[in-house]
Design an enzyme around this catalytic site. Structure first.
Site, PDB file in Angstrom:
ATOM      1  N   ARG A  77       0.856  -1.183   0.000  1.00 46.23           N
ATOM      2  CA  ARG A  77       0.000   0.000   0.000  1.00 46.23           C
ATOM      3  C   ARG A  77       0.894   1.236   0.000  1.00 46.23           C
ATOM      4  O   ARG A  77       1.962   1.246   0.631  1.00 46.23           O
ATOM      5  CB  ARG A  77      -0.908   0.030   1.234  1.00 46.23           C
ATOM      6  CG  ARG A  77      -2.082  -0.929   1.194  1.00 46.23           C
ATOM      7  CD  ARG A  77      -3.146  -0.532   0.160  1.00 46.23           C
ATOM      8  NE  ARG A  77      -4.309  -1.399   0.168  1.00 46.23           N
ATOM      9  CZ  ARG A  77      -4.461  -2.450  -0.645  1.00 46.23           C
ATOM     10  NH1 ARG A  77      -3.538  -2.758  -1.527  1.00 46.23           N
ATOM     11  NH2 ARG A  77      -5.568  -3.182  -0.588  1.00 46.23           N
TER      12      ARG A  77
ATOM     13  N   GLU B 195      -4.090   7.660  -4.753  1.00 47.34           N
ATOM     14  CA  GLU B 195      -4.287   6.946  -6.019  1.00 47.34           C
ATOM     15  C   GLU B 195      -5.533   7.503  -6.676  1.00 47.34           C
ATOM     16  O   GLU B 195      -6.563   7.549  -6.011  1.00 47.34           O
ATOM     17  CB  GLU B 195      -4.441   5.438  -5.780  1.00 47.34           C
ATOM     18  CG  GLU B 195      -3.159   4.830  -5.240  1.00 47.34           C
ATOM     19  CD  GLU B 195      -3.218   3.313  -5.067  1.00 47.34           C
ATOM     20  OE1 GLU B 195      -4.285   2.722  -5.315  1.00 47.34           O
ATOM     21  OE2 GLU B 195      -2.197   2.737  -4.676  1.00 47.34           O
TER      22      GLU B 195
ATOM     23  N   HIS C 137      -1.514   0.571  -9.644  1.00 47.16           N
ATOM     24  CA  HIS C 137      -2.128  -0.418  -8.749  1.00 47.16           C
ATOM     25  C   HIS C 137      -2.770  -1.564  -9.549  1.00 47.16           C
ATOM     26  O   HIS C 137      -3.988  -1.785  -9.470  1.00 47.16           O
ATOM     27  CB  HIS C 137      -3.168   0.248  -7.832  1.00 47.16           C
ATOM     28  CG  HIS C 137      -3.472  -0.553  -6.601  1.00 47.16           C
ATOM     29  ND1 HIS C 137      -3.862   0.028  -5.423  1.00 47.16           N
ATOM     30  CD2 HIS C 137      -3.457  -1.901  -6.362  1.00 47.16           C
ATOM     31  CE1 HIS C 137      -4.071  -0.927  -4.510  1.00 47.16           C
ATOM     32  NE2 HIS C 137      -3.833  -2.099  -5.070  1.00 47.16           N
TER      33      HIS C 137
HETATM   34  P1  NDP Z   1      -0.687 -11.582   4.371  1.00 43.47           P
HETATM   35  O1  NDP Z   1      -1.534 -11.293   5.547  1.00 43.47           O
HETATM   36  O2  NDP Z   1      -0.479 -13.000   3.976  1.00 43.47           O
HETATM   37  O3  NDP Z   1       0.749 -10.931   4.554  1.00 43.47           O
HETATM   38  C1  NDP Z   1       0.916  -9.720   5.190  1.00 43.47           C
HETATM   39  C2  NDP Z   1       2.281  -9.709   5.782  1.00 43.47           C
HETATM   40  O4  NDP Z   1       2.464  -8.424   6.372  1.00 43.47           O
HETATM   41  C3  NDP Z   1       2.499 -10.752   6.871  1.00 43.47           C
HETATM   42  O5  NDP Z   1       3.570 -11.572   6.527  1.00 43.47           O
HETATM   43  C4  NDP Z   1       2.843  -9.922   8.086  1.00 43.47           C
HETATM   44  O6  NDP Z   1       3.899 -10.488   8.816  1.00 43.47           O
HETATM   45  C5  NDP Z   1       3.330  -8.638   7.463  1.00 43.47           C
HETATM   46  N1  NDP Z   1       3.331  -7.573   8.452  1.00 43.47           N
HETATM   47  C6  NDP Z   1       2.342  -7.149   9.254  1.00 43.47           C
HETATM   48  N2  NDP Z   1       2.798  -6.211  10.079  1.00 43.47           N
HETATM   49  C7  NDP Z   1       4.099  -6.036   9.767  1.00 43.47           C
HETATM   50  C8  NDP Z   1       5.117  -5.203  10.258  1.00 43.47           C
HETATM   51  N3  NDP Z   1       4.867  -4.348  11.270  1.00 43.47           N
HETATM   52  N4  NDP Z   1       6.347  -5.272   9.704  1.00 43.47           N
HETATM   53  C9  NDP Z   1       6.583  -6.132   8.684  1.00 43.47           C
HETATM   54  N5  NDP Z   1       5.655  -6.953   8.185  1.00 43.47           N
HETATM   55  C10 NDP Z   1       4.435  -6.896   8.730  1.00 43.47           C
HETATM   56  O7  NDP Z   1      -1.317 -10.745   3.175  1.00 43.47           O
HETATM   57  P2  NDP Z   1      -1.055 -10.900   1.600  1.00 43.47           P
HETATM   58  O8  NDP Z   1       0.334 -11.331   1.378  1.00 43.47           O
HETATM   59  O9  NDP Z   1      -2.146 -11.670   0.994  1.00 43.47           O
HETATM   60  O10 NDP Z   1      -1.228  -9.365   1.136  1.00 43.47           O
HETATM   61  C11 NDP Z   1      -0.351  -8.392   1.627  1.00 43.47           C
HETATM   62  C12 NDP Z   1      -0.777  -7.014   1.186  1.00 43.47           C
HETATM   63  O11 NDP Z   1      -0.522  -6.831  -0.191  1.00 43.47           O
HETATM   64  C13 NDP Z   1      -2.276  -6.701   1.318  1.00 43.47           C
HETATM   65  O12 NDP Z   1      -2.598  -6.330   2.635  1.00 43.47           O
HETATM   66  C14 NDP Z   1      -2.455  -5.575   0.335  1.00 43.47           C
HETATM   67  O13 NDP Z   1      -2.255  -4.353   0.997  1.00 43.47           O
HETATM   68  C15 NDP Z   1      -1.344  -5.779  -0.671  1.00 43.47           C
HETATM   69  N6  NDP Z   1      -1.841  -6.167  -1.988  1.00 43.47           N
HETATM   70  C16 NDP Z   1      -1.559  -5.361  -3.063  1.00 43.47           C
HETATM   71  C17 NDP Z   1      -1.947  -5.719  -4.327  1.00 43.47           C
HETATM   72  C18 NDP Z   1      -1.652  -4.850  -5.488  1.00 43.47           C
HETATM   73  O14 NDP Z   1      -2.437  -4.833  -6.430  1.00 43.47           O
HETATM   74  N7  NDP Z   1      -0.539  -4.134  -5.502  1.00 43.47           N
HETATM   75  C19 NDP Z   1      -2.697  -6.958  -4.578  1.00 43.47           C
HETATM   76  C20 NDP Z   1      -2.953  -7.724  -3.383  1.00 43.47           C
HETATM   77  C21 NDP Z   1      -2.524  -7.334  -2.144  1.00 43.47           C
HETATM   78  P3  NDP Z   1       3.619 -11.058  10.278  1.00 43.47           P
HETATM   79  O15 NDP Z   1       2.688 -12.210  10.071  1.00 43.47           O
HETATM   80  O16 NDP Z   1       4.941 -11.425  10.793  1.00 43.47           O
HETATM   81  O17 NDP Z   1       2.987  -9.950  11.026  1.00 43.47           O
HETATM   82  C1  DGY Z   2      -5.899  -6.001  -2.844  1.00 48.00           C
HETATM   83  O1  DGY Z   2      -6.611  -6.985  -3.114  1.00 48.00           O
HETATM   84  O2  DGY Z   2      -5.706  -5.609  -1.693  1.00 48.00           O
HETATM   85  C2  DGY Z   2      -5.227  -5.308  -3.992  1.00 48.00           C
HETATM   86  O3  DGY Z   2      -4.666  -4.126  -3.644  1.00 48.00           O
HETATM   87  C3  DGY Z   2      -6.016  -5.236  -5.238  1.00 48.00           C
HETATM   88  O4  DGY Z   2      -6.281  -6.507  -5.695  1.00 48.00           O
END
Ligand code: NDP
Ligand code: DGY
Length: 327
Positions: free
Chosen positions: A244, A273, A292
């Site tokens: 994000r 955005e 995005h």
């Molecule tokens: P997950 O919940 O699987 O992963 C999120 C990760 O964030 C976890 O590994 C968690 O680690 C980590 N995290 C949380 N707090 C912290 C912190 N303080 N410092 C470092 N790491 C931290 O979610 P996803 O992988 O499915 O998605 C991640 C993000 O990607 C979404 O929340 C969204 O914002 C973004 N996204 C963007 C897209 C795009 O189009 N660009 C598409 C899809 C998603 P821990 O478990 O150790 O806390």
């Molecule tokens: C999400 O799902 O959070 C992405 O940012 C868009 O797919």
């Protein structure tokens, strides 16, 4: 294919057209649809949500106390067409006992693929190269012209080795990455598959040649990548963010990129955005900005839409939702 609706007359606010056919089936749902790919204007949302039992929203719809109050006490489920849920005021939603559905897993591959593409495009200066071909800047093959950075033998740092972070790591390792560092709140058992080393953020920042941000946006990660962060990075390092925009302090990033503190940045997400076309980051050759599009493949968006619909229906029926957020 889809679960049947209960024989109750529900009011649903929908913002995705695919839902219409089966929600209308048997006249058991009254559907209020924002029939456009453009975001619903706030006023329309506040009006349309009144009295609804369910709400299907996008990440561009801020669902806060104002929307929840406008909806009123009927609202029992919110289904978002995204895995990120930072646009939902969960404390307010919880107070009202509303269930939440989201779309984890189904967009992981598409987002990881796009992040790798963005990393390579940024590190190997693809947009600059394409531009030079078009504008006549390509005069000859020159030894140092448009040189960038390669993954082979490099150290990659992933901030947030969750579903998407892990999928990115898996895709990067075959490029010959030497060390895979990651940071987060807890070490992950699945990191063993990529020989991931759980390290403090400072270590990750100072030792990585490529830093990929794939954590969720939370109060702890908001503004995480700031002046102090960039000042610890190597001058030759490439920064990539597909989580994000608000995880990054963009003024500090601009400073780091324009002063040569870091080599380059690739961003799929920004604040705001869309990023205004006169934003300083867009003047920099070493900053690649995408609109995005992490999950933007036809099949992924179709599957996200179906999952959001199923989540919504489960919430309306008071049954299991395929992907319910526990919060
Ligand atoms: P997950 O919940 O699987 O992963 C999120 C990760 O964030 C976890 O590994 C968690 O680690 C980590 N995290 C949380 N707090 C912290 C912190 N303080 N410092 C470092 N790491 C931290 O979610 P996803 O992988 O499915 O998605 C991640 C993000 O990607 C979404 O929340 C969204 O914002 C973004 N996204 C963007 C897209 C795009 O189009 N660009 C598409 C899809 C998603 P821990 O478990 O150790 O806390
Ligand atoms: C999400 O799902 O959070 C992405 O940012 C868009 O797919």
């Amino acid at each position: 294919m889809y679960p049947p609706l209960p024989p109750v007359y529900q009011s649903v606010c929908l913002y995705y057209m695919l839902l219409v056919p089966f929600c209308l089936h048997g006249n058991r749902c009254e559907v209020s649809l924002w029939d456009s790919d453009e975001p619903v204007p706030r006023e329309e949302l506040l009006k349309g949500v009144q009295g609804a039992h369910g709400l299907l929203c996008l990440l561009s719809d801020k669902i806060d106390a104002e929307v929840l109050d406008a909806a009123g006490p009927n609202l029992k489920v919110i289904s978002t067409l995204s895995v990120g849920f930072d646009h939902l005021a969960l404390d307010e939603i919880k107070k009202r006992g509303i269930r939440v559905g989201y779309t984890p897993d189904v967009l992981t591959d598409a987002t990881a693929e796009l992040t790798v593409a963005l990393l390579l495009a940024t590190a190997r200066r693809l947009p600059e190269g394409v531009e030079e071909v078009k504008n006549g800047g390509w005069s000859s093959w020159k030894p140092l012209w448009l040189c960038g950075y390669g993954l082979s033998g490099s150290t990659v740092g992933v901030i947030g080795l969750g579903r998407i972070g892990m999928a990115i790591a898996r895709r990067l390792m075959p490029f010959g990455v030497k060390r895979l560092l990651y940071s987060g709140r807890t070490a992950k058992a699945h990191a063993a598959e990529v020989n991931g080393e759980f390290v403090p953020l400072d270590t990750l920042v100072s030792e990585s040649d490529f830093i990929v941000v794939s954590c969720s946006l939370t109060p702890e990660t908001q503004g995480l990548c700031d002046k102090a962060f960039f000042s610890k990075m190597k001058n030759t390092a490439v920064f990539v963010n597909s989580s994000r925009g608000a995880v990054v302090n963009q003024e500090d990033l601009y400073e780091a990129l324009s002063s040569g503190q870091i080599a380059a940045a690739g961003l799929d997400v920004t604040t705001p955005e869309p990023l205004p076309t006169n934003h300083p980051l867009l003047t920099l050759k070493n900053c690649v900005v995408l609109p995005h599009i992490g999950s933007a493949t036809y099949s992924t968006r179709g599957i996200m839409a179906a999952l959001s619909a199923q989540n919504l229906l489960g919430g309306l029926q008071g049954t299991d939702m395929p992907s319910e957020l526990t919060y």
